[in-house]
Design a protein around this motif. Structure first.
Motif, mmCIF file in Angstrom:
data_model
loop_
_atom_site.group_PDB
_atom_site.id
_atom_site.type_symbol
_atom_site.label_atom_id
_atom_site.label_comp_id
_atom_site.label_asym_id
_atom_site.label_seq_id
_atom_site.Cartn_x
_atom_site.Cartn_y
_atom_site.Cartn_z
ATOM 1 N N ILE A 1 0.824 -1.214 0.000
ATOM 2 C CA ILE A 1 0.000 0.000 0.000
ATOM 3 C C ILE A 1 0.853 1.257 0.000
ATOM 4 N N VAL A 2 1.905 1.270 0.820
ATOM 5 C CA VAL A 2 2.694 2.489 1.023
ATOM 6 C C VAL A 2 4.089 2.387 0.423
ATOM 7 N N ARG B 1 5.105 3.024 -3.563
ATOM 8 C CA ARG B 1 4.991 4.424 -3.949
ATOM 9 C C ARG B 1 6.061 5.271 -3.265
ATOM 10 N N GLN C 1 -5.757 4.744 -1.216
ATOM 11 C CA GLN C 1 -4.685 4.323 -0.321
ATOM 12 C C GLN C 1 -5.168 4.283 1.119
ATOM 13 N N PHE D 1 2.583 9.378 2.910
ATOM 14 C CA PHE D 1 1.421 8.652 2.422
ATOM 15 C C PHE D 1 0.164 9.335 2.945
#
Length: 308
Positions: free
Chosen positions: A76-77, A80, A100, A178
């Motif tokens: 998820i984090v 990126r 997200q 994030f």
């Protein structure tokens, strides 16, 4: 508070973990090493449990799901974040930010509930062994699994619904690497006091209550084990100790982030970094290193494939 959504912001600028290029390069290398070494280890745990008939007990069923949740959570984090380290401008769209945020709390909430289920499994196995096969039947395990997925979804959709009702009409710089609730709420063009209270109740209070409940349950289990004279005493203590370590790794940062008013503290980014990137990759590995059955099965599996 006007709840009509008048959002005009279509992207957010992420200020990142740090502005220091040297620290960014160091963190980039650390994350990459974790991904290249530990993430494949998590998938190996899943494959080992799925392929070994000797690991069919509910404990291993839930451990495999923990490895899957943590591996998913790590996507998820971190990916990126790695890309942003190589970019001059760190931008995420409004929809990307909401997406997200949804998956962060969906998988995080599901994992928290999974740890509760694993504590229940250990309690029945150690304190009520004669009822274990009845209570923790395969059907019951699947019902518990579906329940924790639904619980994670419900927790996350409440977060997203509250965010979507907020108007974003001006500032769009998120002081983080994030999208998460505390930082996004602060950018809303309205009074967010009521929403913050709801968020703290939804995330913070539930996290804290689960944490206290888990610690209490394992305290009861450990006291029961100490008072018994069974041959599996050391194994039970080792398993419970591992579970308690994971509980502190997951719930400690979550309590720090979500159980207080949404004010920025110097330690927020560091705590969030370990909570969203490092610990999810480590949790299943910690379980495996302290579980002799899984380690033995992995060695047999690897040696068999090497020989082939």
């Amino acid at each position: 508070m006007d709840t009509e959504n008048v959002t005009v912001v279509d992207e957010f600028i992420l200020l990142g973990l740090t502005q220091s290029r040297n620290i960014q390069h160091l963190v980039f290398v650390v994350i990459l090493i974790f991904y290249l070494i530990i993430l494949p280890g998590n998938f190996l745990i899943i494959f080992t449990i799925r392929s070994d008939p000797g690991l069919s007990a509910p404990l291993y069923f839930f451990l495999g799901n923990l490895a899957f949740l943590d591996a998913s959570y790590s996507f998820i984090v971190a990916p990126r974040m790695l890309v942003d380290f190589l970019s001059e401008k760190k931008v995420i769209s409004y929809r990307g930010c909401i997406t997200q945020l949804f998956f962060l709390h969906f998988l995080g909430g599901g994992e928290g509930l999974l740890l509760v289920v694993m504590a229940f499994d250990r309690y029945i196995a150690i304190c009520r062994p004669l009822h274990y096969s009845t209570v923790m039947s395969p059907r019951a395990c699947y019902v518990l699994l579906l329940s924790l997925w639904f619980g994670g979804f419900l927790h996350s959709i409440i977060q997203v619904a509250l965010i979507l009702r907020l108007p974003f009409c001006g500032p769009n710089q998120l002081d983080n690497f994030f999208c998460d609730v505390p930082q996004v709420i602060k950018l809303a063009c309205t009074d967010t006091f009521v929403v913050e209270l709801l968020m703290v109740f939804n995330s913070g209070l539930l996290t804290f209550l689960c944490f206290l409940g888990l610690l209490t349950s394992y305290a009861v289990i450990i006291c029961h084990v100490h008072g018994s004279a069974s041959e599996g005493k050391n194994k039970a203590l080792s398993t419970c100790t591992t579970h308690v370590i994971i509980i502190f790794l997951m719930f400690g940062p979550a309590i720090f982030i979500y159980t207080r008013p949404f004010r920025a503290l110097p330690a927020d980014k560091v705590v969030s970094f370990f909570h969203t990137v490092i610990f999810p990759l480590m949790n299943p590995v910690i379980y495996t290193l302290r579980n002799q059955e899984v380690k033995s099965s992995m060695r047999r599996l690897l040696s068999r494939h090497i020989c082939e």
